[in-house]
Design an enzyme around this catalytic site. Sequence first.
Site, PDB file in Angstrom:
ATOM      1  N   ASP A 127       0.861  -1.198  -0.049  1.00 23.90           N
ATOM      2  CA  ASP A 127       0.103  -0.116  -0.067  1.00 23.90           C
ATOM      3  C   ASP A 127       0.968   1.260  -0.162  1.00 23.90           C
ATOM      4  O   ASP A 127       2.068   1.201   0.663  1.00 23.90           O
ATOM      5  CB  ASP A 127      -0.967   0.000   1.154  1.00 23.90           C
ATOM      6  CG  ASP A 127      -1.985  -0.988   1.258  1.00 23.90           C
ATOM      7  OD1 ASP A 127      -2.391  -1.362   0.061  1.00 23.90           O
ATOM      8  OD2 ASP A 127      -2.089  -1.619   2.290  1.00 23.90           O
ATOM      9  N   ASP A 148      -7.148  -1.226  -4.195  1.00 27.56           N
ATOM     10  CA  ASP A 148      -8.072  -0.984  -3.271  1.00 27.56           C
ATOM     11  C   ASP A 148      -9.009   0.068  -3.694  1.00 27.56           C
ATOM     12  O   ASP A 148     -10.190   0.046  -3.645  1.00 27.56           O
ATOM     13  CB  ASP A 148      -7.663  -0.580  -2.068  1.00 27.56           C
ATOM     14  CG  ASP A 148      -6.576  -1.496  -1.254  1.00 27.56           C
ATOM     15  OD1 ASP A 148      -6.836  -2.724  -1.626  1.00 27.56           O
ATOM     16  OD2 ASP A 148      -5.915  -0.938  -0.599  1.00 27.56           O
TER      17      ASP A 148
END
Length: 140
Positions: A112, A126
Amino acid sequence: MLIQPLLLGILVVAADQATKAAVTHRLGSGKIVSVGPWLRVHCVVTHFKSRGLLRRPAVLLLIWAAALGILVLAINAGHFFQRPVAQMGLGAAFAGSGSNLYDRLRYGAVIDFLDLGWWPASNLADIAIVLGVIMALRFL
């Protein structure tokens, strides 16, 4: 009819994998880059500590494939997600989940890098999942 969602899915996976590779290559050492007052870019590696059946990669892949198969059957049955916009949303959502699943199976972790400060760090996959589901449900 499913060509456009497939092409969007390929684009989502390619963009997600490319950005993850760029972030790990350039910011892997813990550097943080501020992009305006509300967005920071930094590499966050999320490891998973699964127990039981979810530890096995084949089970995760089987669950993802089953969900995709059920969705394709629902679309072909003609009751749900008949609008092209809804199908594009589903294509983006499944591509995002597939890209994160690929990372989880290959590396045992997901990278991330987008940090808003008030929300956990995320990645393009995401965002594709969330926006794709919203778009699919909005144009159901």
